[in-house]
Structure formats: structure tokens, C-alpha cells
Motif scaffolding. Sequence first.
Motif, short mmCIF file in Angstrom:
data_model
loop_
_atom_site.label_atom_id
_atom_site.label_comp_id
_atom_site.label_asym_id
_atom_site.label_seq_id
_atom_site.Cartn_x
_atom_site.Cartn_y
_atom_site.Cartn_z
N THR A 160 2.08 -1.59 7.34
CA THR A 160 2.33 -1.18 5.97
C THR A 160 1.25 -1.75 5.04
N ALA A 161 1.14 -1.16 3.88
CA ALA A 161 0.20 -1.66 2.88
C ALA A 161 0.57 -3.08 2.46
N GLU A 162 1.88 -3.35 2.42
CA GLU A 162 2.32 -4.70 2.05
C GLU A 162 1.89 -5.72 3.10
N GLU A 163 1.86 -5.34 4.37
CA GLU A 163 1.38 -6.26 5.42
C GLU A 163 -0.10 -6.57 5.22
N VAL A 164 -0.87 -5.58 4.78
CA VAL A 164 -2.29 -5.81 4.50
C VAL A 164 -2.42 -6.80 3.35
N ALA A 185 -1.53 -10.33 4.42
CA ALA A 185 -2.60 -10.94 5.21
C ALA A 185 -3.74 -11.40 4.30
N LEU A 186 -4.05 -10.62 3.29
CA LEU A 186 -5.07 -11.03 2.33
C LEU A 186 -4.60 -12.24 1.52
N GLY A 187 -3.33 -12.24 1.15
CA GLY A 187 -2.76 -13.37 0.41
C GLY A 187 -2.84 -14.67 1.19
N GLU A 204 4.81 4.42 -4.13
CA GLU A 204 4.43 5.30 -3.03
C GLU A 204 3.59 4.58 -1.97
N VAL A 205 2.86 3.58 -2.40
CA VAL A 205 1.99 2.85 -1.46
C VAL A 205 2.73 1.67 -0.82
N PHE A 206 3.55 0.98 -1.59
CA PHE A 206 4.12 -0.29 -1.14
C PHE A 206 5.63 -0.26 -0.92
N ALA A 207 6.17 0.90 -0.58
CA ALA A 207 7.62 1.01 -0.35
C ALA A 207 8.02 0.70 1.08
N GLY A 208 7.08 0.26 1.90
CA GLY A 208 7.41 -0.15 3.26
C GLY A 208 7.13 0.88 4.33
N GLN A 209 6.59 2.01 3.95
CA GLN A 209 6.26 3.03 4.93
C GLN A 209 4.92 2.69 5.62
N PRO A 210 4.71 3.23 6.81
CA PRO A 210 3.44 2.96 7.51
C PRO A 210 2.25 3.50 6.72
N LEU A 211 1.11 2.91 6.95
CA LEU A 211 -0.12 3.37 6.31
C LEU A 211 -0.40 4.84 6.61
N ALA A 212 0.02 5.33 7.77
CA ALA A 212 -0.17 6.74 8.10
C ALA A 212 0.54 7.63 7.08
N ASP A 213 1.73 7.22 6.63
CA ASP A 213 2.46 7.99 5.63
C ASP A 213 1.80 7.90 4.26
N VAL A 214 1.25 6.74 3.94
CA VAL A 214 0.52 6.58 2.68
C VAL A 214 -0.70 7.50 2.69
N LEU A 215 -1.39 7.52 3.80
CA LEU A 215 -2.57 8.38 3.96
C LEU A 215 -2.18 9.85 3.76
N ALA A 216 -1.09 10.26 4.36
CA ALA A 216 -0.65 11.65 4.24
C ALA A 216 -0.25 11.99 2.80
N LEU A 261 -11.05 -8.07 5.21
CA LEU A 261 -9.96 -7.14 5.45
C LEU A 261 -9.42 -7.35 6.86
N PRO A 262 -8.11 -7.44 6.99
CA PRO A 262 -7.52 -7.64 8.32
C PRO A 262 -7.60 -6.38 9.16
N THR A 263 -7.60 -6.56 10.45
CA THR A 263 -7.57 -5.42 11.37
C THR A 263 -6.12 -5.02 11.56
N MET A 264 -5.80 -3.81 11.15
CA MET A 264 -4.44 -3.31 11.26
C MET A 264 -4.49 -1.84 11.64
N THR A 265 -3.40 -1.35 12.19
CA THR A 265 -3.31 0.06 12.56
C THR A 265 -2.60 0.83 11.47
N LEU A 266 -2.55 2.13 11.62
CA LEU A 266 -1.84 2.97 10.66
C LEU A 266 -0.33 2.81 10.77
#
Length: 86
Positions: A69-73, A76-78, A19-31, A61-66
Motif C-alpha cells: 500500500t501507499a501507506e506502507e511506502v 518505510a520512509l518515515g 484514494e491513495v492512502f485508504a489501504g488498497q494495493p498500489l496496483a489499485d492506486v495505479l488503476a 525509496l523502499p523496494t515494494m511491489t504493487l
Amino acid sequence: MLAELRSHVAQRLSLSQEEVFAGQPLADVLAASPTAINSIDLLDAFAGALADIGIEDDVELPTMTLDHTAEEVVAALGKQLAPTSS
């Protein structure tokens, strides 16, 4: 290490990793998250997960918008960890 980070982030958001890392935007994860109310809660989930696995002092933590994706975060950490994990 990144797999463990993904697991902790998902746990902190009370969602499955899919649900977190399926490629959807962070806004969808938040919802979808029953525990996260706003973007600060997302930030806290990632920061807490970093602390859970003991690498909070090794990365920023990288600066990213909603729209990201969580995978992009995680990617970036990796990248920040790559020089130290060799």
C-alpha cells in the motif's frame, strides 16, 4: 512532514489522499490514477513528492511491489527519517 508527503503524492497522482492512502494495493492506486500509467509513474510520484518537500537526499525509496500500500511506502520512509528528526 509525512502528512505533507502524502498530500504531494496524491497531487502528483491526480487523486485525493483518501484514494491513495485508504489501504488498497498500489496496483489499485495505479488503476485509479488518471495520470499514472505504470509503476514507474508511481515511483516518480513518490520521488517527486520527496523532492517537493526537500527530503529527497535524506531517504531512499523502499523496494515494494504493487501488492503493497501507499501507506506502507510512507511508513518505510518515515522509519528512515526517524533517526534524523529527533
